[in-house]
Scaffold this active site. Structure first.
Site, mmCIF file in Angstrom:
data_model
loop_
_atom_site.group_PDB
_atom_site.id
_atom_site.type_symbol
_atom_site.label_atom_id
_atom_site.label_comp_id
_atom_site.label_asym_id
_atom_site.label_seq_id
_atom_site.Cartn_x
_atom_site.Cartn_y
_atom_site.Cartn_z
ATOM 1 N N CYS A 1 42.873 40.652 46.403
ATOM 2 C CA CYS A 1 43.222 40.503 47.808
ATOM 3 C C CYS A 1 42.548 41.644 48.554
ATOM 4 O O CYS A 1 41.944 42.511 47.939
ATOM 5 C CB CYS A 1 44.735 40.635 47.993
ATOM 6 S SG CYS A 1 45.668 39.612 46.850
ATOM 7 N N ARG B 1 37.575 38.671 49.801
ATOM 8 C CA ARG B 1 38.420 39.016 48.667
ATOM 9 C C ARG B 1 39.549 38.007 48.447
ATOM 10 O O ARG B 1 40.333 38.141 47.513
ATOM 11 C CB ARG B 1 39.020 40.410 48.879
ATOM 12 C CG ARG B 1 37.988 41.489 49.116
ATOM 13 C CD ARG B 1 38.650 42.820 49.365
ATOM 14 N NE ARG B 1 39.310 43.277 48.173
ATOM 15 C CZ ARG B 1 38.726 43.936 47.189
ATOM 16 N NH1 ARG B 1 37.456 44.218 47.273
ATOM 17 N NH2 ARG B 1 39.397 44.317 46.129
ATOM 18 N N TRP C 1 44.780 36.319 47.778
ATOM 19 C CA TRP C 1 44.283 35.306 46.829
ATOM 20 C C TRP C 1 45.355 35.239 45.751
ATOM 21 O O TRP C 1 45.546 36.190 44.995
ATOM 22 C CB TRP C 1 42.937 35.743 46.263
ATOM 23 C CG TRP C 1 42.296 34.717 45.379
ATOM 24 C CD1 TRP C 1 41.556 33.651 45.791
ATOM 25 C CD2 TRP C 1 42.320 34.668 43.948
ATOM 26 N NE1 TRP C 1 41.123 32.943 44.703
ATOM 27 C CE2 TRP C 1 41.569 33.534 43.557
ATOM 28 C CE3 TRP C 1 42.880 35.455 42.954
ATOM 29 C CZ2 TRP C 1 41.380 33.185 42.222
ATOM 30 C CZ3 TRP C 1 42.696 35.101 41.626
ATOM 31 C CH2 TRP C 1 41.950 33.974 41.275
ATOM 32 N N ASN D 1 47.072 45.101 46.427
ATOM 33 C CA ASN D 1 45.981 44.373 45.765
ATOM 34 C C ASN D 1 45.993 44.797 44.303
ATOM 35 O O ASN D 1 45.924 45.985 44.013
ATOM 36 C CB ASN D 1 44.636 44.746 46.427
ATOM 37 C CG ASN D 1 43.442 44.306 45.590
ATOM 38 O OD1 ASN D 1 42.445 45.008 45.523
ATOM 39 N ND2 ASN D 1 43.532 43.166 44.963
ATOM 40 N N GLY D 2 46.089 43.804 43.409
ATOM 41 C CA GLY D 2 46.092 44.139 41.984
ATOM 42 C C GLY D 2 47.103 43.267 41.261
ATOM 43 O O GLY D 2 47.580 42.265 41.806
ATOM 44 N N GLU E 1 23.211 28.095 35.825
ATOM 45 C CA GLU E 1 23.516 28.667 37.133
ATOM 46 C C GLU E 1 23.559 27.570 38.207
ATOM 47 O O GLU E 1 24.420 27.577 39.079
ATOM 48 C CB GLU E 1 22.496 29.767 37.467
ATOM 49 C CG GLU E 1 22.612 30.383 38.848
ATOM 50 C CD GLU E 1 23.960 31.020 39.168
ATOM 51 O OE1 GLU E 1 24.816 31.153 38.271
ATOM 52 O OE2 GLU E 1 24.169 31.345 40.350
ATOM 53 N N LYS F 1 26.801 26.701 40.553
ATOM 54 C CA LYS F 1 26.720 26.686 42.021
ATOM 55 C C LYS F 1 27.274 25.381 42.567
ATOM 56 O O LYS F 1 28.090 25.381 43.480
ATOM 57 C CB LYS F 1 25.271 26.781 42.458
ATOM 58 C CG LYS F 1 24.540 28.003 42.805
ATOM 59 C CD LYS F 1 25.112 29.160 43.459
ATOM 60 C CE LYS F 1 26.246 29.798 42.742
ATOM 61 N NZ LYS F 1 26.021 31.087 42.186
ATOM 62 N N GLU G 1 31.170 25.042 42.152
ATOM 63 C CA GLU G 1 32.059 25.936 42.899
ATOM 64 C C GLU G 1 32.121 25.651 44.393
ATOM 65 O O GLU G 1 33.134 25.919 45.022
ATOM 66 C CB GLU G 1 31.757 27.416 42.622
ATOM 67 C CG GLU G 1 30.510 27.980 43.235
ATOM 68 C CD GLU G 1 30.405 29.492 43.004
ATOM 69 O OE1 GLU G 1 29.296 29.943 42.725
ATOM 70 O OE2 GLU G 1 31.419 30.198 43.122
ATOM 71 N N HIS H 1 24.028 15.378 21.313
ATOM 72 C CA HIS H 1 25.084 15.677 20.334
ATOM 73 C C HIS H 1 26.481 15.464 20.905
ATOM 74 O O HIS H 1 27.451 15.955 20.339
ATOM 75 C CB HIS H 1 24.925 17.114 19.811
ATOM 76 C CG HIS H 1 23.644 17.307 19.039
ATOM 77 N ND1 HIS H 1 23.423 16.724 17.819
ATOM 78 C CD2 HIS H 1 22.512 17.978 19.348
ATOM 79 C CE1 HIS H 1 22.208 17.042 17.389
ATOM 80 N NE2 HIS H 1 21.630 17.793 18.311
ATOM 81 N N LYS I 1 35.333 36.222 46.519
ATOM 82 C CA LYS I 1 34.055 36.864 46.217
ATOM 83 C C LYS I 1 34.191 37.920 45.136
ATOM 84 O O LYS I 1 33.352 38.059 44.268
ATOM 85 C CB LYS I 1 33.507 37.481 47.512
ATOM 86 C CG LYS I 1 32.150 38.144 47.380
ATOM 87 C CD LYS I 1 31.072 37.104 47.347
ATOM 88 C CE LYS I 1 29.693 37.674 47.138
ATOM 89 N NZ LYS I 1 28.834 36.664 46.471
#
Ligand code: M6R
Length: 589
Positions: free
Chosen positions: A2, A27, A71, A95-96, A462, A466, A469, A485, A584
C-alpha cells in the site's frame, strides 16, 4: 502493499495528502482513506476505489493528517478494511504485513477488545493503544517490539494532536521537511517539491514529527543523524503529455531508455566493478519476480551462450523455500525495477546470511534493494508509472546484455554487438504498431499462447505475462517444442498463437510447432526478423523486425508483444495502467 503519506504543518493537510496519494496509487488502488485533525477533533474519510473517490475531502479542515491507498492482503476490499484504522485515541496507516496478527489479535480479544475490520493493520492500532501511557513514541516502540513482519506506519494520537510518529521495518518510508511543513511517505514522488529535504528511514528506526522538528531515533530512543536523500524533481514529475495511457508512453520511451542505460554503463565505473566481481565468481544465481524474472532468463541464456558462464535463475518467491545451495564464492544477482519487491528482498537477505556476494540491477535509486546489495548497477528507465513493466524490462536487458558483452571480451570470447540497438528499437515500435490488426483475434479469445525456442521463448513468456495482466485473457507462454507434450490439446479453431522467431538456426524447428498449431485450426501470428517466414501459409499476420544478434533479440522482439497487450487491453475497455488486483510495487510476500 500500500502507500502511506502524512503531513503536519502550516497548510491544510487534506489536499497535501490527496495529492500525495495520487502519486502512490502505483502501490495499490483498492480503497483509500485519510484522517485529518484540527487539533481538537480527528475526522476519517474512507472509500472503496481510487484516490479520486475522496476528492470531496479536500475541504476538510486540519493541519495534521495521514493517508493511505490500499492493496488488500488481509481482509476484503471494504470500507471497514480501508485505512486509517483507529483504536481509542490512536489512528494509523500501515504498509506491510503483520505475520503474527492472528495471535496478537486473539490476545487483544481476550482482553475484551473489539475489532472493526479484518485487517492485520488494525492490530497495530490496538497494540499501540494498549501500550499508551502518555507518550506516543514510547507506545509505538513497545508495540513494534511485538510485531513479526513488515511495517511502515504513520500514527496519530488524539491526546498529542501536534505530533506524528512513524516507524519502519522492511517497508519503505521517508520523512522530511517540505514547504511549510513536515512530511512522511512511502515514496519520494508523494512529497517531493522544490526545496524539500528528505531522509530515508532504515529498518528499526522511528521518527517523531512535531512543530518544525523531525527527530529520527532507534528503539532505544538514541537519536540517529542522517544525510538527506538526493532526488530528481523532474523524474518524479510524470505527465501523460499527448498519450492516453502511461503504458503506451513508456513503450515509446524505450529507445531513450536504452540510450540512457548504455551511457550510464559507459561512464559508470561500478559497471567494471560488477564485471570484475562476476569474473571472480564460481557460481551465479539470479533471483527476480515477474517481468524481472524474464530478464533473468534472458541474462542466463546470453551468459551461457556467449561467455560459457553457467548461471541458475530462481523465481524469488521460491528461492528461500528451496533450501538453495549457496557455495563459497556464490554471486547472487537480484533484478528488480522497484527494488522493493518483498520476495526478491527476502531472497537477497537469505543469500547474504549464507555468505553470498549480492549484486543488484535495479531502477529505483533509494530502494531497499539498492541499499542491501554489495554491488549495484542502476538501470536508467526513469519512473515507470504503468503497472505493466515495459521500458524497465528493455532497460534491464540493455544492462544484462552489456555485462555479457563485457564479460565476453574479458574472457577473450567474441560477443555480438548491441551497436545501433536504440535505432532498431525505434523501428520495432513503428513495425509493432502493426499488431493493432491482430487485436480482434485476441480481444474475444478464450485463451492464447505465446511460443518460441531459446531466447525467443524468454520473449514469449514476457509477451504472455503482459497480455494476461492487462487484458485479463488467459494466456500461456511456452517453449515451442513443448507444445506437443500437452498444451496442443487446448488449441481450437481460431485460438490465437503468437510465435517469436529471431534465431535462424532454429527457425524451422519453431515453424514445426507453428504448423502443429495451425493444423489444429489456430490463427498464428509471427514476430520475426526473417521476411521469408512472414508469407508462409500458416501465418495469419506478422510483424517484421530489424535484424539483431539472436542472443540479444528479446530486447526488440518483446516490443510488438508489449504493444499487443496494450491495444488488446484498450479494446476490451480496461485501463492498461491500472490492472485489477495488481500493484506496481509488490512489498508483501
Ligand atoms: O519491481 P520489480 O521488478 O521487482 O517487480 C517484479 C514484478 O512484480 C513485476 O515485474 C510484475 O510482474 C509486473 N507487473 C509485470 O508487468
Amino acid at each position: 502493499m500500500c502507500g502511506i503519506v502524512g503531513y503536519l504543518g502550516k497548510r491544510q493537510a487534506a489536499p497535501v495528502l490527496i495529492d500525495g496519494l495520487y502519486q502512490l496509487e502505483y502501490r495499490g488502488y483498492d480503497s483509500v482513506g485519510i484522517a485529518v485533525s484540527d487539533g481538537k477533533k480527528l475526522k476519517i474519510i474512507k472509500k472503496i476505489g481510487r484516490v479520486k473517490e475522496i476528492e470531496t475531502a479536500r475541504d476538510e479542515i486540519g493541519r495534521v493528517g495521514i493517508g493511505h491507498t490500499r492493496w488488500a492482503t488481509h481482509g476484503d476490499v471494504t470500507v471497514e478494511n480501508a485505512h486509517p484504522h483507529t483504536c481509542r485515541n490512536i489512528t494509523l496507516v500501515h504498509n506491510g504485513i503483520v505475520e503474527n496478527a492472528a495471535k496478537l489479535k486473539s490476545e487483544c480479544e481476550k482482553r475484551g477488545e473489539r475489532f472493526a475490520s479484518d485487517t492485520d493493520s488494525e492490530v497495530i492500532a490496538h497494540l499501540i493503544a494498549a501500550e499508551y501511557q502518555g507518550d506516543l513514541l514510547d507506545a509505538v516502540i513497545r508495540a513494534c517490539n511485538q510485531i513479526v513482519g513488515s511495517y511502515a506506519i504513520a500514527v496519530l494520537c488524539e491526546d498529542e494532536p501536534a505530533r506524528l510518529v512513524c516507524a519502519r521495518m522492511r517497508s519503505p518510508l521517508i520523512v522530511g521537511r517540505a514547504k511549510d511543513g513536515l512530511v512522511v511517505a512511502s515514496d519520494i514522488p508523494a512529497v517531493a517539491e522544490e526545496g524539500a529535504v528528505l531522509y530515508s528511514l532504515k529498518d528499526g528506526e522511528f521518527a517523531v514529527l512535531e512543530g518544525e522538528k523531525i527527530v529520527i531515533c532507534n528503539a532505544s530512543r538514541a537519536e540517529v543523524r542522517k544525510e538527506p536523500m538526493e532526488f530528481d524533481l523532474e523524474e518524479g514529475r510524470v505527465d501523460l503529455g499527448p498519450y492516453r495511457h502511461f503504458m503506451r508512453k513508456e513503450i515509446d520511451q524505450i529507445p531513450i531508455v536504452l540510450r540512457q542505460s548504455r551511457e550510464e554503463i559507459e561512464r559508470n565505473f561500478c559497471f567494471s566493478d560488477f564485471c570484475k566481481v562476476l569474473c571472480q565468481t564460481e557460481y551465479i544465481q539470479i533471483v527476480a519476480c515477474g517481468t524481472a524474472y524474464h530478464s533473468g532468463l534472458c541474462f542466463q541464456a546470453a551468459l551461457e551462450r556467449v561467455c560459457r558462464i553457467p548461471a541458475e535463475v530462481f523465481i524469488a518467491s521460491e528461492y528461500r523455500y528451496m533450501d538453495p545451495i549457496v557455495r563459497r564464492g556464490t554471486l547472487l544477482i537480484a533484478i528488480s525495477q522497484s527494488g522493493e519487491t518483498a520476495d526478491t528482498l527476502a531472497a537477497v537477505r537469505l543469500a547474504k546470511r549464507k555468505g553470498a556476494h549480492v549484486a543488484a540491477i535495479v531502477n529505483v535509486k533509494y530502494s531497499s534493494l539498492a541499499r542491501l546489495a554489495d554491488t549495484v548497477l542502476f538501470t536508467q528507465a526513469g519512473r515507470e508509472v504503468a503497472v505493466a513493466a515495459t521500458k524497465s524490462f528493455n532497460a534491464q536487458l540493455m544492462v544484462v546484455y552489456s555485462i555479457v558483452a563485457a564479460m565476453a571480451s574479458i574472457r577473450g570470447k567474441k560477443s555480438p554487438s548491441l551497436r545501433g540497438i536504440e535505432g532498431k528499437a525505434l523501428r520495432a515500435i513503428a513495425a509493432g504498431e502493426g499488431v493493432r490488426s491482430w487485436v480482434p483475434y485476441f480481444a474475444g479469445a478464450k485463451s492464447s499462447y505465446f511460443i518460441g525456442r531459446g531466447e525467443d521463448m524468454c520473449a514469449a513468456l514476457e509477451g504472455s505475462l503482459k497480455l494476461k495482466e492487462i487484458s485479463y485473457l488467459p494466456s500461456e507462454g511456452y517453449a515451442a517444442g513443448e507444445l506437443k507434450h500437452g498444451t496442443l490439446a487446448l488449441i481450437e479453431p481460431y485460438t490465437p498463437v503468437v510465435a517469436v522467431l529471431m534465431r535462424r538456426d532454429i527457425a524451422e524447428k519453431t515453424m514445426n510447432a507453428v504448423h502443429e498449431a495451425y493444423s489444429r485450426g489456430a490463427s498464428v501470428f509471427l514476430v520475426t526478423c526473417f521476411e521469408e517466414y512472414c508469407g508462409r501459409k500458416e501465418i495469419t499476420a506478422s510483424v517484421l523486425l530489424p535484424k539483431c544478434p539472436p542472443v540479444f533479440s528479446p530486447i526488440l522482439s518483446v516490443i510488438p508483444l508489449q504493444l499487443l497487450a496494450y491495444y488488446t487491453s484498450v479494446a476490451r475497455g480496461n485501463n492498461p495502467d491500472k490492472p485489477r488486483n495488481l500493484a506496481k510495487s509488490v512489498t508483501v510476500e
